[in-house]
Design a protein around this motif. Structure first.
Motif, PDB file in Angstrom:
ATOM      1  N   GLY A  26       0.806  -1.221   0.000  1.00  0.00           N
ATOM      2  CA  GLY A  26       0.000   0.000   0.000  1.00  0.00           C
ATOM      3  C   GLY A  26       0.838   1.269   0.000  1.00  0.00           C
ATOM      4  N   LEU A  27       1.980   1.226  -0.680  1.00  0.00           N
ATOM      5  CA  LEU A  27       2.852   2.400  -0.731  1.00  0.00           C
ATOM      6  C   LEU A  27       2.670   3.109  -2.086  1.00  0.00           C
ATOM      7  N   PRO A  28       2.116   4.327  -2.066  1.00  0.00           N
ATOM      8  CA  PRO A  28       1.928   5.027  -3.342  1.00  0.00           C
ATOM      9  C   PRO A  28       3.270   5.486  -3.930  1.00  0.00           C
ATOM     10  N   PHE A  29       3.359   5.537  -5.241  1.00  0.00           N
ATOM     11  CA  PHE A  29       4.620   5.932  -5.880  1.00  0.00           C
ATOM     12  C   PHE A  29       4.339   6.633  -7.207  1.00  0.00           C
ATOM     13  N   GLU A  30       5.314   7.441  -7.601  1.00  0.00           N
ATOM     14  CA  GLU A  30       5.236   8.083  -8.914  1.00  0.00           C
ATOM     15  C   GLU A  30       5.836   7.131  -9.937  1.00  0.00           C
ATOM     16  N   TYR A  31       5.169   7.016 -11.066  1.00  0.00           N
ATOM     17  CA  TYR A  31       5.621   6.099 -12.123  1.00  0.00           C
ATOM     18  C   TYR A  31       6.526   6.871 -13.079  1.00  0.00           C
ATOM     19  N   VAL A  32       7.786   6.531 -13.119  1.00  0.00           N
ATOM     20  CA  VAL A  32       8.728   7.180 -14.047  1.00  0.00           C
ATOM     21  C   VAL A  32       9.071   6.149 -15.126  1.00  0.00           C
ATOM     22  N   ALA A  33       8.592   6.393 -16.341  1.00  0.00           N
ATOM     23  CA  ALA A  33       8.763   5.402 -17.416  1.00  0.00           C
ATOM     24  C   ALA A  33      10.153   5.498 -18.036  1.00  0.00           C
ATOM     25  N   VAL A  34      10.784   4.347 -18.187  1.00  0.00           N
ATOM     26  CA  VAL A  34      12.073   4.247 -18.889  1.00  0.00           C
ATOM     27  C   VAL A  34      11.813   3.266 -20.041  1.00  0.00           C
ATOM     28  N   HIS A  35      11.780   3.781 -21.262  1.00  0.00           N
ATOM     29  CA  HIS A  35      11.434   2.913 -22.386  1.00  0.00           C
ATOM     30  C   HIS A  35      12.669   2.131 -22.823  1.00  0.00           C
ATOM     31  N   ASP A  39      14.783   5.139 -28.509  1.00  0.00           N
ATOM     32  CA  ASP A  39      16.030   5.939 -28.462  1.00  0.00           C
ATOM     33  C   ASP A  39      17.246   5.050 -28.170  1.00  0.00           C
ATOM     34  N   GLY A  40      17.271   3.878 -28.734  1.00  0.00           N
ATOM     35  CA  GLY A  40      18.396   2.970 -28.446  1.00  0.00           C
ATOM     36  C   GLY A  40      18.353   2.418 -27.032  1.00  0.00           C
ATOM     37  N   GLY A  41      17.198   2.551 -26.414  1.00  0.00           N
ATOM     38  CA  GLY A  41      17.025   2.074 -25.028  1.00  0.00           C
ATOM     39  C   GLY A  41      17.343   3.207 -24.053  1.00  0.00           C
ATOM     40  N   GLN A  42      16.294   3.736 -23.441  1.00  0.00           N
ATOM     41  CA  GLN A  42      16.527   4.883 -22.545  1.00  0.00           C
ATOM     42  C   GLN A  42      17.348   4.495 -21.313  1.00  0.00           C
ATOM     43  N   LEU A 119      16.809  -8.409 -22.172  1.00  0.00           N
ATOM     44  CA  LEU A 119      16.842  -7.743 -23.476  1.00  0.00           C
ATOM     45  C   LEU A 119      18.261  -7.606 -24.027  1.00  0.00           C
ATOM     46  N   SER A 120      19.185  -7.106 -23.195  1.00  0.00           N
ATOM     47  CA  SER A 120      20.549  -6.860 -23.695  1.00  0.00           C
ATOM     48  C   SER A 120      21.241  -8.176 -24.060  1.00  0.00           C
ATOM     49  N   VAL A 121      20.918  -9.252 -23.362  1.00  0.00           N
ATOM     50  CA  VAL A 121      21.497 -10.563 -23.673  1.00  0.00           C
ATOM     51  C   VAL A 121      20.957 -11.050 -25.030  1.00  0.00           C
ATOM     52  N   LEU A 122      19.636 -10.955 -25.190  1.00  0.00           N
ATOM     53  CA  LEU A 122      19.032 -11.405 -26.456  1.00  0.00           C
ATOM     54  C   LEU A 122      19.553 -10.576 -27.632  1.00  0.00           C
ATOM     55  N   GLN A 123      19.704  -9.266 -27.387  1.00  0.00           N
ATOM     56  CA  GLN A 123      20.193  -8.399 -28.466  1.00  0.00           C
ATOM     57  C   GLN A 123      21.596  -8.812 -28.907  1.00  0.00           C
ATOM     58  N   ARG A 124      22.429  -9.169 -27.939  1.00  0.00           N
ATOM     59  CA  ARG A 124      23.818  -9.547 -28.278  1.00  0.00           C
ATOM     60  C   ARG A 124      23.877 -10.918 -28.942  1.00  0.00           C
ATOM     61  N   ILE A 125      23.019 -11.820 -28.494  1.00  0.00           N
ATOM     62  CA  ILE A 125      22.992 -13.148 -29.123  1.00  0.00           C
ATOM     63  C   ILE A 125      22.629 -13.017 -30.605  1.00  0.00           C
TER      64      ILE A 125
END
Ligand SMILES: N[C@@H](CCC(=O)N[C@@H](CS)C(=O)NCC(=O)O)C(=O)O
Length: 219
Positions: A26-35, A39-42, A119-125
């Motif tokens: 029950g802890l409210p939080f602000e959602y900060v999106a990192v896509h 942009d090559g991965g924020q 993601l970074s592992v799959l990208q390198r493979i």
């Protein structure tokens, strides 16, 4: 501890674990999106690397009473901190053996499955080894799910360990969501699917579900 901000991505399983912890407690939080794809991965931007040099989500950030800004990354470390900050409801069984079982199941996911299909592992493979990234991800998910189906049996109740939500469920459910993206047949894991269905009835699992997050995109 005030003004909690969670740097995260809707489809990230590790992010979902922490959203779950915050919702369960029950802890409210602000959602900060990192896509992770834009942009090559924020997560690789200078701005985010200053927040988390490991270039992964989630990162939890908050402000102390004296104005100090603090940050934590690594979902299991964050969950343990949230547990200490807000002990009830507990994500960790009282009994030492059951607590260790919950941690063990969580680690199957946290160290045995998710890092292998990050993601970074799959990208390198794909890019460096010209490999089949989808088959690679499917392999590690299958191997982990087979183990989990077997290893929940001694403790399973409504959830992975008895009848209360623990760290194990918090890791399992996001991983199952991710496994579906590799088009896996999940029918060999009836116990895991039953636990997932029980979790889906819980308001914290509903509120933290990837598809309900502000940065969710269709498809
Ligand atoms: N063990 C870390 C894993 C964090 C992690 O790998 N997050 C993924 C998303 S689930 C990520 O940010 N990947 C970015 C990338 O691979 O570039 C945790 O539990 O927080």
């Amino acid at each position: 501890m005030k003004d909690l901000r969670l740097h995260n991505y809707w489809r990230s399983s590790a992010s979902w674990r922490v959203r779950l912890g915050l919702n369960l407690k029950g802890l409210p939080f602000e959602y900060v999106a990192v896509h992770l794809l834009k942009d090559g991965g924020q997560q690789n931007s200078d701005a985010y690397r200053a927040v988390n040099p490991m270039r992964t989500v989630p990162t939890l950030e908050w402000t102390e009473a004296d104005g100090t800004v603090r940050r934590l990354s690594q979902s299991l470390a964050i969950l343990e901190f949230l547990q200490d900050h807000a002990p009830s409801p507990s994500l960790y069984p009282e009994d030492a053996y059951l607590r260790a079982r919950a941690r063990m199941l969580a680690e199957y996911v946290n160290s045995g499955m998710q890092p292998m299909q990050n993601l970074s592992v799959l990208q390198r493979i794909k890019a460096e080894l010209n490999g089949d990234d989808k088959a690679w991800g499917a392999y590690w998910n299958t191997r982990g799910l087979e183990a989990l189906e077997k290893m929940v049996q001694p403790t399973v109740g409504r959830f992975c360990v008895g009848d209360s939500v623990t760290l194990a469920d918090v890791c399992l459910v996001p991983q199952l969501y991710g496994a579906r993206r590799f088009a896996l047949d999940l029918s060999p894991y009836p116990t895991l699917l039953r636990i997932e269905a029980a979790c889906a009835e819980h308001p914290a699992f509903q509120a933290s579900h990837p598809d309900r997050q502000p940065d969710a995109t269709p498809g």
